[in-house]
Design a protein around this motif. Structure first.
Motif, PDB file in Angstrom:
ATOM      1  N   GLY A  18       0.808  -1.222   0.000  1.00 38.32           N
ATOM      2  CA  GLY A  18       0.000   0.000   0.000  1.00 38.32           C
ATOM      3  C   GLY A  18       0.829   1.254   0.000  1.00 38.32           C
ATOM      4  O   GLY A  18       0.298   2.339  -0.110  1.00 38.32           O
ATOM      5  N   ALA A  19       2.162   1.176   0.151  1.00 43.02           N
ATOM      6  CA  ALA A  19       2.996   2.366   0.169  1.00 43.02           C
ATOM      7  C   ALA A  19       3.303   2.784  -1.242  1.00 43.02           C
ATOM      8  O   ALA A  19       3.623   1.974  -2.108  1.00 43.02           O
ATOM      9  N   GLN A  20       3.209   4.068  -1.508  1.00 41.99           N
ATOM     10  CA  GLN A  20       3.505   4.645  -2.807  1.00 41.99           C
ATOM     11  C   GLN A  20       2.630   4.041  -3.908  1.00 41.99           C
ATOM     12  O   GLN A  20       3.020   3.980  -5.065  1.00 41.99           O
ATOM     13  N   SER A  21       1.474   3.523  -3.539  1.00 45.34           N
ATOM     14  CA  SER A  21       0.618   2.874  -4.536  1.00 45.34           C
ATOM     15  C   SER A  21       0.011   3.903  -5.455  1.00 45.34           C
ATOM     16  O   SER A  21      -0.419   4.961  -5.036  1.00 45.34           O
ATOM     17  N   ARG A 140      -7.331  10.799   8.800  1.00 47.60           N
ATOM     18  CA  ARG A 140      -6.584  11.438   7.717  1.00 47.60           C
ATOM     19  C   ARG A 140      -5.133  10.980   7.669  1.00 47.60           C
ATOM     20  O   ARG A 140      -4.576  10.777   6.579  1.00 47.60           O
ATOM     21  N   ALA A 141      -4.495  10.811   8.826  1.00 51.58           N
ATOM     22  CA  ALA A 141      -3.101  10.354   8.818  1.00 51.58           C
ATOM     23  C   ALA A 141      -2.982   8.948   8.242  1.00 51.58           C
ATOM     24  O   ALA A 141      -2.003   8.621   7.558  1.00 51.58           O
ATOM     25  N   GLU A 142      -3.968   8.097   8.502  1.00 54.65           N
ATOM     26  CA  GLU A 142      -3.960   6.756   7.934  1.00 54.65           C
ATOM     27  C   GLU A 142      -4.167   6.789   6.426  1.00 54.65           C
ATOM     28  O   GLU A 142      -3.578   6.000   5.690  1.00 54.65           O
ATOM     29  N   GLU A 143      -5.015   7.686   5.959  1.00 57.43           N
ATOM     30  CA  GLU A 143      -5.184   7.843   4.507  1.00 57.43           C
ATOM     31  C   GLU A 143      -3.889   8.323   3.867  1.00 57.43           C
ATOM     32  O   GLU A 143      -3.476   7.835   2.806  1.00 57.43           O
ATOM     33  N   GLU A 144      -3.261   9.280   4.485  1.00 59.63           N
ATOM     34  CA  GLU A 144      -2.042   9.857   3.916  1.00 59.63           C
ATOM     35  C   GLU A 144      -0.932   8.823   3.809  1.00 59.63           C
ATOM     36  O   GLU A 144      -0.159   8.818   2.843  1.00 59.63           O
ATOM     37  N   GLY A 146      -1.307   5.628   3.376  1.00 57.32           N
ATOM     38  CA  GLY A 146      -1.673   4.541   2.480  1.00 57.32           C
ATOM     39  C   GLY A 146      -2.206   3.310   3.185  1.00 57.32           C
ATOM     40  O   GLY A 146      -2.693   2.378   2.546  1.00 57.32           O
ATOM     41  N   ARG A 147      -2.121   3.270   4.524  1.00 57.79           N
ATOM     42  CA  ARG A 147      -2.590   2.086   5.250  1.00 57.79           C
ATOM     43  C   ARG A 147      -4.105   1.935   5.173  1.00 57.79           C
ATOM     44  O   ARG A 147      -4.626   0.817   5.131  1.00 57.79           O
ATOM     45  N   LEU A 148      -4.820   3.054   5.146  1.00 53.80           N
ATOM     46  CA  LEU A 148      -6.274   2.965   5.101  1.00 53.80           C
ATOM     47  C   LEU A 148      -6.741   2.420   3.751  1.00 53.80           C
ATOM     48  O   LEU A 148      -7.773   1.741   3.666  1.00 53.80           O
ATOM     49  N   GLU A 149      -5.997   2.694   2.699  1.00 53.53           N
ATOM     50  CA  GLU A 149      -6.321   2.141   1.392  1.00 53.53           C
ATOM     51  C   GLU A 149      -6.188   0.621   1.395  1.00 53.53           C
ATOM     52  O   GLU A 149      -7.017  -0.106   0.833  1.00 53.53           O
ATOM     53  N   LEU A 150      -5.141   0.135   2.073  1.00 51.70           N
ATOM     54  CA  LEU A 150      -4.941  -1.301   2.179  1.00 51.70           C
ATOM     55  C   LEU A 150      -6.069  -1.942   2.982  1.00 51.70           C
ATOM     56  O   LEU A 150      -6.611  -2.985   2.608  1.00 51.70           O
ATOM     57  N   LEU A 151      -6.454  -1.315   4.091  1.00 52.32           N
ATOM     58  CA  LEU A 151      -7.558  -1.839   4.890  1.00 52.32           C
ATOM     59  C   LEU A 151      -8.870  -1.788   4.116  1.00 52.32           C
ATOM     60  O   LEU A 151      -9.695  -2.698   4.201  1.00 52.32           O
TER      61      LEU A 151
END
Length: 574
Positions: A18-21, A140-144, A146-151
């Motif tokens: 999910g990083a740099q996706s 917002r920090a989780e979205e920024e 990329g972890r929230l995208e993975l979840l």
């Protein structure tokens, strides 16, 4: 890879984690689906949030409860007789400056009413800061990152992250309110007033949580969301100050009713217990949270509702080359926060400086309060002591900026943005130094603005305008080494114990707690000496010595050097 000890740059690994996706920012339970309101995964997210906050939340709760208990204890010593309390009430009723500083006092016949008068304003602000950080951290920090995208690619409803954040924040506020009520009941105060007091602390947290639920929808970064939240807190506190200064007899007194901090004061714990007022911040928080959910459904994951200015097609001169690119990138990342803190402390400094003309009335009429302010300010003149205390308090607030600027390094590392910078010919120390310039030089600029603001306010009400501006500007500048000490602790943690970098906020909390409440509860000198703010020369009025400033600067340099050596030696996250 150059600049890293270990780590892979495999793009498939980046996408998998999910990083740099570069995948579209769309979440399961997306807009327009029948599951937009689903709470799938809510329980798991709440467990995750509780685990992440298992250290930070207990520290916040303990600090706030300690503030309630120690304040009640100190007020009992300061005003043991009813005549002392009546004299205090008379001073506050006739002095707009005192009402602006502490709020109105509605009853003098109980220790509980005095504690509510002293705690609700400052305690409500601390709860607001806690809630703001919590909601941003889990949304917002989780979205920024990329972890929230993975979840969100799994069985997680679109609203689940915001619901989990609000639940954790409101539960923490409920615990603070309930335990604060228990503390006051144990101290012998009436249970009805104690419950009203606890309800005030709980409800103001709910109101700020709802407002922050809206703030995190507006911007693409956690830093920007916290900036909006801090602006909301500052405006709300300023409205409370203006309304309380005007009083209830007319004029602009109604302004306090526009702020949740003004609402909780008007509940009147132990002085009437107007329960219906508690409904106002609760209702405001619920309405704001509903707006936050609605705004969330109107945007894509990772985006904000405020338009983002597109960047230029080519890098400017300040971003070209190895050296210019690193320094320019650090400036782009750190400069907005620096300017925001400078403007905020300048404004608050002006407000605190304008109170100097009226503060001596209370000090002259109450020997105990005079002794406390003297302990804070460390000088003999009452006005000088108050102004020195004001600069010290602003320095404690500015220390949060210093820690925030240092922790930007850890954010850049964990988000993966440091990797492409260090993959080129940029060295680790150059990268770290491009960010550490700001807690070093930025702290100096922030404290200069704080001292300048106090000087402008004091000069406007006391006369000798330029004289006060010069004296208070100097007072702000000499406070800077205390900020450097706190920032250097963060640098040392980042370099030597990177997983514990966020503990710098805990160290700062302990330092501020001792510096703020130590003199009020007559703490031992060895306890007061644990905070660097005790060793700052008290200006104006005090004797200036270079020795403590030199020693604090040397200690800050040593801690920073150890941290940078750790950055040079350890493995960085890929």
């Amino acid at each position: 890879m150059k600049g890293f000890g270990t780590g892979s740059s495999d793009p498939e690994l980046k996408t998998a984690t999910g990083a740099q996706s570069q995948a579209p920012k769309v979440m399961t339970g997306r807009k327009g689906s029948g599951r937009a309101g689903s709470d799938d995964g809510l329980r798991t997210l709440m467990k995750l949030a509780a685990r992440r906050d298992r250290v930070m939340l207990p520290i916040w709760i303990y600090a706030l409860l300690a503030t309630v208990g120690s304040t009640a204890y100190s007020l009992k010593k300061l005003y043991p007789a009813q005549a002392d309390r009546d004299q205090l009430a008379t001073s506050i009723a006739s002095n707009p400056s005192l009402r602006a500083l502490y709020g109105p006092l509605y009853d003098t016949h109980s220790l509980g009413a005095l504690t509510a008068w002293r705690v609700l304003g400052f305690g409500g602000l601390l709860i607001g800061i806690m809630v703001m950080l919590l909601v941003t951290r889990h949304t917002r920090a989780e979205e920024e990152s990329g972890r929230l995208e993975l979840l969100g690619s799994g069985a997680v409803g679109r609203n689940a992250p915001l619901t989990a954040a609000l639940t954790i924040a409101c539960t923490a506020c409920f615990a603070i309110g309930l335990l604060a009520a228990v503390v006051m009941i144990v101290l012998g105060q009436g249970w009805a007033g104690a419950l009203a007091f606890g309800g005030c602390l709980f409800s103001v947290g709910v109101a700020i949580a709802g407002a922050q639920a809206v703030a995190v929808q507006l911007t693409e970064t956690g830093r920007g969301a916290n900036g909006i939240g801090a602006l909301i807190l500052g405006v709300a506190y300023l409205l409370r100050t203006v309304g309380d200064a005007a009083g209830s007899s007319g004029g602009a007194g109604w302004v306090a009713w526009l702020s949740p901090f003004g609402w909780i004061e008007r509940v009147h714990p132990w002085a009437g217990n107007r329960w219906w007022v508690v409904v106002l911040p609760l209702a405001a928080g619920a309405v704001a949270a509903a707006v936050g959910y609605r705004l969330q459904s109107a945007r894509d994951l990772g985006s904000g509702l405020l338009p983002q200015r597109p960047g230029p097609p080519a890098a400017g001169p300040g971003l070209r080359g190895v050296f210019g690119g690193v320094i320019g990138l650090g400036r782009r990342l750190q400069q907005p926060a620096l300017f925001g803190w400078m403007a905020g402390l300048l404004a608050f400094g002006v407000v605190m400086g304008t109170l100097a003309k009226g503060i001596d009335q209370l000090l002259q009429e109450n020997k105990q309060v005079e002794d406390i302010i003297t302990r804070y300010g460390g000088v003999q003149g009452l006005t000088d002591s108050y102004l020195a205390t004001s600069v010290s308090f602003l320095g404690m607030a500015a220390a949060f900026y210093a820690v925030q600027a240092v922790l930007r390094l850890r954010s850049e590392e964990t988000s993966g943005r440091a990797e492409p910078v260090l993959a080129a010919s940029t060295g680790r120390l150059a990268w770290a130094g491009s960010h550490l310039i700001y807690p070093a030089v930025g702290s100096l600029l922030v404290m200069a603005c704080a001292g300048l603001g106090v000087g402008i306010g004091a000069g406007a009400v006391l006369g000798d305008f330029w004289g006060w501006v010069g004296r208070m500007l100097r007072a702000g500048l000499v406070t800077t080494p205390a900020l450097w000490i706190v920032a250097a602790v963060g640098v040392a943690l980042f370099g030597l114990l990177p997983k514990w970098t966020a503990a710098a906020y805990g160290v700062l909390g302990v330092v501020v707690f001792i510096a703020y409440l130590g003199p009020a509860i007559n703490a031992s000198q060895w306890v007061l000496d644990l905070t660097p703010f005790t060793h700052i020369p008290k200006i104006p009025g005090g004797v200036f010595h270079w020795t403590p400033l030199v020693w604090m600067t040397a200690v800050a340099a040593l801690l920073s050097g150890l941290g940078l050596d750790g950055v040079r030696r350890r493995d960085l996250l890929p």
